[in-house]
Enzyme design. Structure first.
Site, PDB file in Angstrom:
ATOM      1  N   ASP A 143      -1.630   1.192  -3.778  1.00 45.29           N
ATOM      2  CA  ASP A 143      -2.673   0.281  -4.264  1.00 45.29           C
ATOM      3  C   ASP A 143      -3.976   1.000  -4.596  1.00 45.29           C
ATOM      4  O   ASP A 143      -5.010   0.353  -4.797  1.00 45.29           O
ATOM      5  CB  ASP A 143      -2.907  -0.855  -3.261  1.00 45.29           C
ATOM      6  CG  ASP A 143      -3.332  -0.353  -1.896  1.00 45.29           C
ATOM      7  OD1 ASP A 143      -3.065   0.819  -1.573  1.00 45.29           O
ATOM      8  OD2 ASP A 143      -3.937  -1.129  -1.136  1.00 45.29           O
ATOM      9  N   ARG A 145      -6.185   4.858  -1.218  1.00 45.05           N
ATOM     10  CA  ARG A 145      -6.189   6.162  -0.547  1.00 45.05           C
ATOM     11  C   ARG A 145      -6.344   7.274  -1.567  1.00 45.05           C
ATOM     12  O   ARG A 145      -6.015   7.089  -2.745  1.00 45.05           O
ATOM     13  CB  ARG A 145      -4.867   6.395   0.183  1.00 45.05           C
ATOM     14  CG  ARG A 145      -4.616   5.444   1.306  1.00 45.05           C
ATOM     15  CD  ARG A 145      -3.363   5.836   2.043  1.00 45.05           C
ATOM     16  NE  ARG A 145      -3.157   4.913   3.157  1.00 45.05           N
ATOM     17  CZ  ARG A 145      -2.487   5.200   4.250  1.00 45.05           C
ATOM     18  NH1 ARG A 145      -1.943   6.393   4.387  1.00 45.05           N
ATOM     19  NH2 ARG A 145      -2.365   4.318   5.210  1.00 45.05           N
ATOM     20  N   SER A 155       0.786  -1.220   0.000  1.00 45.46           N
ATOM     21  CA  SER A 155       0.000   0.000   0.000  1.00 45.46           C
ATOM     22  C   SER A 155       0.825   1.280   0.000  1.00 45.46           C
ATOM     23  O   SER A 155       1.586   1.510  -0.918  1.00 45.46           O
ATOM     24  CB  SER A 155      -0.947  -0.049   1.192  1.00 45.46           C
ATOM     25  OG  SER A 155      -1.907   0.944   1.066  1.00 45.46           O
ATOM     26  N   ASP A 184      -2.580   6.294  -3.552  1.00 43.38           N
ATOM     27  CA  ASP A 184      -1.403   5.629  -2.978  1.00 43.38           C
ATOM     28  C   ASP A 184      -1.002   4.396  -3.785  1.00 43.38           C
ATOM     29  O   ASP A 184      -1.530   4.140  -4.874  1.00 43.38           O
ATOM     30  CB  ASP A 184      -1.654   5.279  -1.506  1.00 43.38           C
ATOM     31  CG  ASP A 184      -2.601   4.109  -1.328  1.00 43.38           C
ATOM     32  OD1 ASP A 184      -3.470   3.911  -2.197  1.00 43.38           O
ATOM     33  OD2 ASP A 184      -2.491   3.381  -0.322  1.00 43.38           O
TER      34      ASP A 184
HETATM   35  C1  VG1 Z   1      -2.665   2.903   8.452  1.00 42.40           C
HETATM   36  C2  VG1 Z   1      -3.780   3.892   8.654  1.00 42.40           C
HETATM   37  C3  VG1 Z   1      -5.125   3.196   8.563  1.00 42.40           C
HETATM   38  C4  VG1 Z   1      -5.226   2.434   7.240  1.00 42.40           C
HETATM   39  C5  VG1 Z   1      -4.047   1.506   7.084  1.00 42.40           C
HETATM   40  C6  VG1 Z   1      -4.012   0.821   5.749  1.00 42.40           C
HETATM   41  O1  VG1 Z   1      -2.669   1.947   9.494  1.00 42.40           O
HETATM   42  O2  VG1 Z   1      -3.656   4.545   9.880  1.00 42.40           O
HETATM   43  O3  VG1 Z   1      -6.144   4.141   8.694  1.00 42.40           O
HETATM   44  O4  VG1 Z   1      -6.415   1.693   7.184  1.00 42.40           O
HETATM   45  O5  VG1 Z   1      -2.828   2.238   7.215  1.00 42.40           O
HETATM   46  O6  VG1 Z   1      -3.978   1.743   4.712  1.00 42.40           O
HETATM   47  P1  VG1 Z   1      -1.684   2.031  10.749  1.00 42.40           P
HETATM   48  O7  VG1 Z   1      -1.976   0.804  11.578  1.00 42.40           O
HETATM   49  O8  VG1 Z   1      -0.302   2.093  10.213  1.00 42.40           O
HETATM   50  O9  VG1 Z   1      -2.028   3.300  11.462  1.00 42.40           O
HETATM   51  V1  VG1 Z   1      -3.278   1.315   3.270  1.00 42.40           V
HETATM   52  O10 VG1 Z   1      -3.789   2.344   2.152  1.00 42.40           O
HETATM   53  O11 VG1 Z   1      -1.603   1.400   3.664  1.00 42.40           O
HETATM   54  O12 VG1 Z   1      -3.686  -0.284   3.074  1.00 42.40           O
HETATM   55 CO    CO Z   2      -3.461   1.684   0.300  1.00 45.87          CO
END
Ligand code: VG1
Ligand code: CO
Length: 543
Positions: free
Chosen positions: A279, A282, A113, A277
């Site tokens: 994938d 976002r 991601s 982002d």
């Molecule tokens: C982060 C964000 C969260 C989001 C996750 C995956 O997680 O805070 O809101 O759902 O990334 O996003 P964390 O545990 O690092 O705070 V993605 O677009 O990287 O799959």
């Molecule tokens: Co993502």
């Protein structure tokens, strides 16, 4: 059939985090590492014989190798069919769409991601279930349990499969259908949004700059914005997915998408800027000289939802992750619909969406989406904003300012302390937890603490309980300080501090957020003894 049974041993630490298993590429390149995790998915699912799965990724380094391995393992495990994106490409929302449209049993998404890619970057893998959404905790826990006891995996000895030609064929008895990664998704978007209105808006000379950050959003944005909607060529920049994202950190925020911010600050700025982002789940929305805070974006989309054909009959409810600002709650109240607060991570929205309780969802981390799929969706959010601009004839900044004037402004910021020592981070959190009971009623940042707890979520649909989801300090005036440790990082620990305060007075809405939140910021650092415990005086990233 040339199924091979390979003996293996468990690797420690194959526990999926907020969104799948993420590690450095080098970790995934170890012999058996990916295979163990994939076999654990198949074993946790029980019988995968006869099932159809989706498979694809964000195109980052190791994506193509992993796709070949997974195809051969799926065949050896008796999977009937895999629908794989051409070139191994499928965005996270694109995969969710394919799973739902073709009623598949699930899908495997290869992505870390928003984490950087390339040989020295990160790789990741996640499993989505038959509703198209991230596997819920009971499934990820079962997968993790299998990784701890694994002794063998099954893999076909077949040659690599041609994933670059759109066609159906077989690999060791399993059907492989190589699909256009964009087609199903583009069709869905046309059902949800007023493409004619957006097209007219663009034909009238309005402009968008969409920066795909050399990640998987590019092909989707090019096909939809430049192809179907007729935006001039070049409206989408960095539109070709590259294995190292062209050196970009594929996280659409003002810190990493600086080039986009510069273009929107320029004298000849387009009407709207957008980025997605790695994938493409976002999104960041930027107006001229104004970045829309993700929490505000959710609230604004909800408040204007009925302009889009797919939402013309209104919303059933709005869901947000706990650290996301309460701006969406204010809109839900005004609309007379329920507001839900879930832990961080999109997997917690799945049940609410399946049960028809929520229609739109969002996270402060630049994630917005709806019941059209079961993932957050970057291109969807951009199209929603375009639909709002086209329907209202207003500009991004005008819409945001009018929203604040009507509902009040929720000043919001997230301060990340990245790559800190894991033990220090755990001590910091446990110290904070130890203080919670004594905090209520005390004064901090010239405010009275009304509630101090560690967020626990009781899922209203399946009754599952998720505890320790973040320390909340909530003040009598509605302001909040929230602390949690990231579940997506791959180096040390990342402490996230979320800050929020509410301002009804329109004459104060133009205050810069860091200034409006200054006293809460100071209090957040002192209360958690951040400098003392982590050695860091300042955060590494402020959004
Ligand atoms: C982060 C964000 C969260 C989001 C996750 C995956 O997680 O805070 O809101 O759902 O990334 O996003 P964390 O545990 O690092 O705070 V993605 O677009 O990287 O799959
Ligand atoms: Co993502």
């Amino acid at each position: 059939m040339s199924t091979q049974t390979i003996q293996t041993q468990p690797f420690t630490g194959q526990k999926p985090g907020t969104s799948g298993l993420r590690k450095k590429v080098g970790v995934f390149q170890q012999r058996h590492y990916l295979e163990n995790f994939v076999q654990a998915i198949f074993d946790a699912l029980g019988d995968v014989k006869g099932k159809t799965l989706a498979l694809g990724g964000d195109g980052r380094y190791h994506n193509r190798v992993a796709v070949q391995t997974i195809l051969k393992m799926a065949a050896a495990n008796g999977v009937a069919k895999v629908m794989v994106g051409k070139g191994g490409i499928l965005s996270t929302p694109g995969t969710s769409c394919v799973i739902r449209k073709h009623k598949l049993s699930g899908g495997i998404i290869l992505s870390a991601s928003h984490n950087p890619g390339g040989p020295d970057g990160d790789f990741g893998i996640k499993y989505n279930i038959d509703n198209g959404g991230p596997a819920p905790e009971k499934v990820t826990d079962a997968i993790f349990a299998k990784t701890e006891t694994i002794t063998r995996y099954l893999i076909s000895g077949a040659l690599d499969y041609d994933i670059d030609t759109i066609a159906s064929g077989t690999l060791d008895g399993m059907t492989v259908e190589v699909i256009d990664p964009v087609a199903d998704y583009a069709e869905l978007m046309q059902q949800l949004f007023d493409f004619n209105a957006i097209k007219t808006w663009l034909d009238n000379g309005h402009r968008i700059r969409y920066d795909a950050l050399s990640a998987v959003g590019g092909p989707y944005a090019i096909e939809i914005l430049e192809g179907l909607l007729g935006a001039p060529k070049g409206s989408v920049v960095n539109g070709i997915p590259l294995e190292d994202f062209g050196g970009h950190h594929p996280d659409p925020n003002p810190v990493y998408a600086t080039d986009l911010i510069e273009h929107l600050d320029a004298a000849d700025a387009p009407d709207i800027g957008a980025a997605s982002d790695g994938d493409a789940d976002r999104n960041m929305i930027v107006g001229r000289k104004l970045v829309v805070t993700p929490s505000d974006s959710l609230a604004i989309i909800a408040a204007h939802a009925t302009v889009a054909p797919g939402y013309k009959s209104g919303l059933a409810g709005i869901a947000r992750s706990m650290p996301t600002s309460q701006a969406a709650d204010v809109v839900a109240k005004a609309l007379g619909i329920p507001a839900y607060e879930t832990p961080t991570g999109w997997k917690f929205f799945g049940n609410l969406l399946d049960a028809g309780k929520a229609t739109v969802c969002g996270e402060e981390s630049y994630g917005t989406g709806s019941n059209h799929i079961r993932e957050k969706d970057g291109v969807w959010a951009v199209l929603f904003w375009l639909n709002i601009l086209a329907a209202t004839g207003k500009g991004v900044a005008e819409i945001v300012e009018e929203h604040w004037a009507k509902f009040g402004r929720h000043f919001y910021s997230r301060h990340d302390f990245e790559g800190i020592d894991t033990d220090a981070a755990n001590t910091l959190m446990s110290d904070l937890r130890g203080k919670l009971t004594t905090l209520v009623g005390t004064q901090l940042a010239n405010r009275t603490v009304q509630l101090a707890d560690d967020f626990a979520y009781l899922d209203p649909v399946d009754g599952s309980l998720s505890q320790k989801q973040g320390v909340r300090i909530i003040f009598a005036d509605g302001s909040r300080i929230i602390y949690r440790l990231s579940g997506t990082g791959t180096e040390g620990a990342t402490l996230r501090v979320y800050l929020e305060s509410y301002e009804a007075d329109v004459t104060r809405h133009a205050t810069p957020p860091q200034e409006a939140l200054a006293d809460l910021i100071t209090a957040s650092r002192e209360l958690a003894r951040i400098a003392e415990l982590t050695g860091r005086k300042e955060p590494t990233v402020v959004t």
